[in-house]
Each structure stands twice: as structure tokens, then as C-alpha cells.
Scaffold this active site. Structure first.
Site, mmCIF file in Angstrom:
data_model
loop_
_atom_site.group_PDB
_atom_site.id
_atom_site.type_symbol
_atom_site.label_atom_id
_atom_site.label_comp_id
_atom_site.label_asym_id
_atom_site.label_seq_id
_atom_site.Cartn_x
_atom_site.Cartn_y
_atom_site.Cartn_z
ATOM 1 N N LEU A 273 0.836 -1.195 0.000
ATOM 2 C CA LEU A 273 0.000 0.000 0.000
ATOM 3 C C LEU A 273 0.872 1.246 0.000
ATOM 4 C CD1 LEU A 273 -0.041 1.136 3.208
ATOM 5 C CD2 LEU A 273 -1.565 -0.800 3.458
ATOM 6 N N SER A 274 0.334 2.319 -0.568
ATOM 7 C CA SER A 274 1.023 3.593 -0.691
ATOM 8 C C SER A 274 2.292 3.411 -1.532
ATOM 9 C CB SER A 274 1.303 4.170 0.693
ATOM 10 O OG SER A 274 1.755 5.506 0.614
ATOM 11 N N ASN A 275 3.463 3.777 -1.014
ATOM 12 C CA ASN A 275 4.679 3.528 -1.770
ATOM 13 C C ASN A 275 4.869 2.039 -2.030
ATOM 14 O OD1 ASN A 275 5.342 6.213 -1.968
ATOM 15 N ND2 ASN A 275 6.868 6.186 -0.339
ATOM 16 N N GLY A 277 2.436 -0.022 -2.522
ATOM 17 C CA GLY A 277 1.538 -0.324 -3.628
ATOM 18 C C GLY A 277 2.149 0.042 -4.960
ATOM 19 N N HIS A 550 -6.313 8.125 2.656
ATOM 20 C CA HIS A 550 -5.007 7.471 2.562
ATOM 21 C C HIS A 550 -4.569 6.764 3.839
ATOM 22 C CE1 HIS A 550 -1.254 6.811 0.382
ATOM 23 N NE2 HIS A 550 -0.630 6.976 1.541
#
Length: 613
Positions: A273-275, A277, A550
Site C-alpha cells: 500500500l502507498s509507496n 503499492g 489514505h
């Protein structure tokens, strides 16, 4: 107490596999894992110290930081427990109204082993940390390996609440990479960094997670993500693929009679997830060996060349314009957009005034200036939902933190040569340079997020003595994006190197993103990326989840939980569907309706609010 054993190797895995049943069956993976240098740590985690929560369970994860008997000299086991706890609390909503453990998710006891090492991308100056968690209930006849990259700039446990929580109870092994980030902070004051076991050590005594070049007279903290000289974001996909290969090699070691473990007989699921992801999507575009059987990416930091906008572009824009735009009356009820007394933060009004003085806003009042700034961001693609949630990011000064750190990474700067006068240093409670307490420093690897400020480290510089002290630094950072000088060209080259590539035609791929994401707005990231995939003949599943933003961990903050839904349950569901496809023969859907959940409201989360199919 954990039993700890260590295997040593140089560039070959021959010593690693000494004593295994069939060395000839190891040849393939010996070649695959020659990116590991030095020690491989093997630890056992049972009897009150498991893989998923280090024995804390859900109740312990939620509680105060796990204690350290001698704070100035923590043991590796104590640091591991703190690191796992910090990663859980930094990602998941574990609050009393959030529903974790009752409405969705669980934190069962999962005994097993961990294999951990430093791995190297060809040509890299610094390693990335890889870790395999192997549960005792691993099914050698139904082989499943989950590979995950840490979120944000977190360390190697940074995806445990997603990949570990879903995969370990199911009997999957889980391989992690910190993707060249993490809190292996190097302190030039005493030339110390972080060893493989998480404890601090001096340069030259043992291999360190991050060991920057020596610099005479240096007085700063070096951060691996920012100062490695590698631009690690450009290699996040390669980090993920190496972690997958490390996982296969460690499975060979753990089960020599069942070896070799390969992508042909072991289903490898990539998630993050996030970076993280973004990292697994990068890996999908680089997977020439067809290692990955499927990918589930949550709220990814992703862009393709010429598609969407890079994080540095819209983050530097946000750092300048959002403080003024959020002074607009439409955001009066947004969490953190007003002071506790209901007033517009003075710093945001000062930003409006500064932009007016520069001739960038023409309105004669703060109200008119805020409306202009808002209109400018709308024209640049920002929507109201993203801006509303971004009030928290702006209030926490995260844009400056992101912009300064990522600029240093893209420009491959050292701790003493960061752009625009920024640097990291130890600070006191007043934010001014000061030595850090020994206990704080000793726990950096466990407690740090990988991108200060925090834990006694501050981001200094980029300020002036004006009424709007942060603007000068933000404009300098924005100038690196909009300019055409040598540094601007190098920064653009660094960003271009992070662009995602096209995954193979038949790879099951599912992207899940919160519609109200204020850090990585879907309009700049997932949406153009998915459109590009579809234009190139790929068929990704894409869920733009209403009312999700987020940071699930922010849902415990005032105003957030009432307005938003967590994203993790939708990620778990996507992984469930991928599992059913890979192991039970369920057809992979060409499309699937996005659940239309509803905000939690003031009470506890109920499953009906998620509207999960």
C-alpha cells in the site's frame, strides 16, 4: 526467549545450503539469491513471541509502546517487538470504534521462523533489507508466498498489517522488503548506524543497513531513503522481485526435501500500500521471469511515463497553494482546517498574503485570495474530497517533509548537501539542534517512520525570518520541478526513472484506492495509470472506494473516523478473490462493482457500512 542462529555467506549460497539433502536441487536458487551479502539471521518465534504481533496480540498492539528493560541498550527481540507494533499502529485503524478484529481483520497467534538479510541491487551503493516470515502451518502441498514492500518510507515490517495479517494465518509465507527505505538512520556524530538485528553499531564493526561515505566535519543525520545515493524509488520493483527470490531460497532451506520452490510450483502474490503499492506495480512491469501470479495494490504511488502526475509535482504544488486554498469557507468543517476555536490558522492566512504580495493572487482580501488559490488547484486537477482530507497533511507540515526528502533522493544528495538548505539533525523539544537521548536513539530502528521529523530528529533549513517562513523553501523545491537548470534536469531524470512499466497481458491485477485520498489523489495516480493499462490492452480491476482516504491510522483522530471508511478491508477482500482464483479455480472477474459503503458516523464501525460483497 527466542533461539537465534546465524548462517554466514559471502557471494555464494554454498555454505547456506551445507547439509541440505540435495545440493543439485539448490543450484537454480543459489544463482537467484546471489544478491545477498553477509549474514542471514534465522530466528524462531513461538511461545508468546509470534510472527504477526510479536506476542502482543491485538490488545497489546493497541496499547503503549512495548517496554524495553534497559532503554539505552535494547535487545534485538525488544526492538523487533517495537518495530512490529509501530508498523501496525502506523497503518491500521486499531481504535475502539474502528472495528479491527471484530468487523474485519484479526491478529491471531502465528508461530514460525524469520529469515532476514541485506540484499543488493546490481550497482547499488546501499542494500535493502529482506525478510521472510515462515509460519509453522505453511502448507508445502499448497505453496503460497506473499511478497510485500513497506508503505511510505517505513522499515521492513511496514506491510505487516496488510500482507502479514492476510497471508500468515492462511498458511502463506510472507517475504518483505524495506525497498531501500526504513529507519536505519546513520548518525555522523558518533559514526553509528543499524546492524541486521536492529541494534546500533559503529561504522566498520559489522555490516550496516545504511553506511554512507565518511565526511569530515559532518554534523547531520543521514536517512537511507534520502541519502543512499541510489534513488531507491527507481528500483522499488527490483527490490520486490529480489524479495520474492529470497523467499523462494529460504523455503528451499526450510524444506530441503520439498525443494526446489519455484514460481512454477509456488504461487507468488505481490501486495503493498502507498509507496509499497507503487512498488508492487513497478515489479509487475519488470517481471520478465513471470515470478508473480497476481498483484493487489492499495492506494499506490504510481505514474507511467506521460500518464498522470508524479508525486513530487503535485506535492510541491500542494505545499505552496494548499495552505491558502484551505482558508476558503468551503473547508471550514474539514478536520484540521481550523484551529480548536474555529479560526483559520494564522500561517494559512500568511500564505495567502505572501502569494498576493508576489502577484500570484490578485484578490484584495484573504477571502478572495483563498478562493483564487482554491480555483487554481481545481484547475490543476485537485477535487474537493482530496483537498478536504489534505487539510490534515497540510496541518502536520507533511508536504515540506515529503518535498525536501524526495528532492534529496532524486538528486542523490548527501546528508550535508540537501537541496534548498535542508538537513536532518537531532533536536530538542523546542525543535532546535541538540543531542538526542540515548534511549531515543537506541530505538530509532523500531520507532522511526523512515522520514523524519520524529523520534528526536528534525528537518532543519528551508526557512526565513518572514511572516511566512516556510514559503521560501517550498518555492525553492518547486523551482526544481519547474526550472530547467542542471539540478532541475537531474531531478526530472530521477523522477522519470520511477515510472511504472507495462505488466504482462495475463497477470491478474487489482488496484484499490480511496476516493478521498488527499496524499496520493486518485486523479493523479491510479486513474491515469489504470486508463493507460486499459489503453494498452490490459484488464486491471479498479476499485475507487467511496469515503476512504489514505491513512487508516488517521481514523482514530477527531473528525476522521466519522467521515471515512478504512481501506484495509477492501484490500483483504481483493486478496481473498485472488486466492480463490489461484488456488480454487474461481474465474478472475473482468469487472466488479465498487462497494458503495457509508461513513461510520459517531458510533462504532458496522460491517454493513463497508458494503462488502
Amino acid at each position: 526467549m527466542n533461539k537465534r542462529t546465524y548462517a554466514w555467506l559471502a557471494l555464494s549460497f554454498v555454505p547456506l545450503f551445507a547439509g541440505c539433502a540435495s545440493s543439485s536441487r539448490m543450484t537454480e536458487h543459489s544463482m537467484q539469491a546471489d544478491f545477498v551479502r553477509g549474514e542471514i539471521s534465522v530466528t524462531e518465534h513461538r511461545h508468546g513471541d509470534d510472527l504477526l504481533s510479536a506476542g502482543l496480540g491485538l490488545k497489546g498492539l493497541v496499547g503503549a509502546a512495548s517496554p524495553i528493560a534497559d532503554p539505552a541498550h535494547p535487545t534485538s527481540a525488544e526492538l523487533r517487538r517495537r518495530a512490529i507494533q509501530a508498523s501496525w499502529k502506523g497503518i491500521a485503524d486499531l481504535g475502539p470504534l474502528g472495528g479491527y478484529g471484530s468487523v474485519y481483520g484479526a491478529v491471531p497467534d502465528v508461530p514460525g521462523r524469520e529469515y532476514q538479510a541485506f540484499a543488493w541491487i546490481p550497482g547499488a551503493k546501499q542494500p535493502h533489507r529482506v525478510l521472510l516470515q515462515l509460519p509453522d502451518n505453511f502448507d508445502v502441498h499448497r505453496r503460497c508466498l506473499v511478497v510485500a514492500a513497506s508503505s511510505g518510507s517505513r522499515g521492513v515490517y511496514g506491510a505487516i498489517s496488510l500482507a502479514g495479517a492476510w497471508g500468515l494465518p492462511r498458511g502463506c509465507a510472507v517475504a518483505y522488503t524495506d525497498k531501500g527505505t526504513g529507519a536505519g538512520y546513520f548518525d555522523y556524530a558518533d559514526d553509528s548506524g543499524v546492524a541486521l538485528d536492529g541494534t546500533r553499531a559503529k561504522r566498520g564493526t559489522v555490516p550496516l543497513e545504511f553506511e554512507p561515505p565518511a565526511m569530515a566535519g559532518a554534523d547531520a543525520i543521514a536517512i537511507k531513503h534520502m541519502h543512499s545515493g541510489d534513488n531507491p524509488e527507481a528500483d522499488w520493483g527490483r527490490h520486490v522481485l529480489q524479495a520474492a527470490k529470497f523467499g523462494l531460497a529460504m523455503l528451499d532451506r526450510a524444506y530441503p526435501q520439498e525443494a526446489p520452490f519455484t514460481a512454477a510450483n509456488t504461487r507468488i502474490i505481490a501486495t503493498g500500500l502507498s509507496n509499497g503499492g507503487g512498488a508492487v506495480l513497478q515489479a509487475a512491469g519488470l517481471d520478465d521471469e513471470h515470478l508473480l501470479a497476481g498483484v493487489v495494490s492499495l492506494e499506490p504511488n504510481i505514474h507511467a511515463q506521460g500518464q498522470g502526475r508524479a508525486l513530487y509535482d503535485y506535492a510541491t504544488e500542494a505545499g505552496i497553494w494548499l495552505p491558502c486554498a484551505l482558508a476558503d469557507a468551503r473547508f471550514a468543517k474539514a478536520p484540521f482546517a481550523r484551529t480548536p476555536h474555529g479560526d483559520i490558522p494564522p500561517a494559512w492566512l500568511a500564505r495567502c498574503a505572501s502569494l498576493h504580495e508576489q502577484g500570484k493572487l490578485s484578490g484584495g482580501t484573504s477571502t478572495a485570495q483563498a478562493a483564487e488559490a482554491y480555483a487554481r488547484l481545481r484547475a490543476a486537477g485537485w477535487n474537493d474530497g482530496a483537498m478536504e482530507v489534505a487539510a490534515s497533511i497540510t496541518a502536520f507540515d507533511l508536504w515540506r517533509v515529503i518535498d525536501a526528502g524526495y528532492a534529496a533522493s532524486y538528486l542523490r544528495r548527501t546528508a550535508m548537501t540537501m537541496p534548498c538548505g535542508f538537513r536532518y539533525a537531532t533536536v530538542g523539544t523546542d525543535g532546535k539542534p541538540a543531542p538526542v537521548a540515548a534511549a531515543v536513539k537506541a530505538a530509532w530502528w523500531a520507532d522511526g517512520s523512515g522520514i523524519p521529523p520524529g523520534n528526536g530528529i528534525g528537518l532543519l533549513g528551508g526557512m526565513d525570518a518572514s511572516a511566512d517562513p516556510g514559503l521560501a523553501g517550498q518555492e525553492c523545491l518547486r523551482g526544481l520541478w519547474e526550472g530547467n537548470g542542471t539540478d532541475a534536469q537531474m531531478l526530472h531524470a530521477g523522477v522519470d526513472a520511477t515510472a511504472g512499466r507495462l505488466p504482462r497481458q495475463d497477470l491478474p491485477l487489482w488496484i484499490v484506492h480511496g476516493a478521498d485520498d488527499g496524499l496520493l489523489p486518485t486523479v493523479f495516480s491510479s486513474e491515469p495509470y489504470v486508463a493507460w493499462l486499459r489503453a494498452q490492452g490490459r484488464q486491471p480491476l479498479y476499485w475507487k472506494v467511496p469515503h476512504a482516504q489514505h491513512f487508516d491510522a488517521f481514523l482514530v483522530l477527531p473528525g476522521f473516523g466519522e467521515r471515512h471508511l478504512p481501506l484495509l478491508p477492501y484490500g483483504y477482500l481483493a486478496l481473498d478473490r485472488l486466492w480463490a482464483h489461484l488456488f480454487e479455480g474461481a474465474p478472475w472477474p473482468r469487472e466488479l462493482a465498487v462497494p458503495q459503503g457509508q461513513p461510520r458516523g459517531a458510533g462504532p464501525l458496522e460491517r454493513a457500512a463497508l458494503a462488502l460483497p
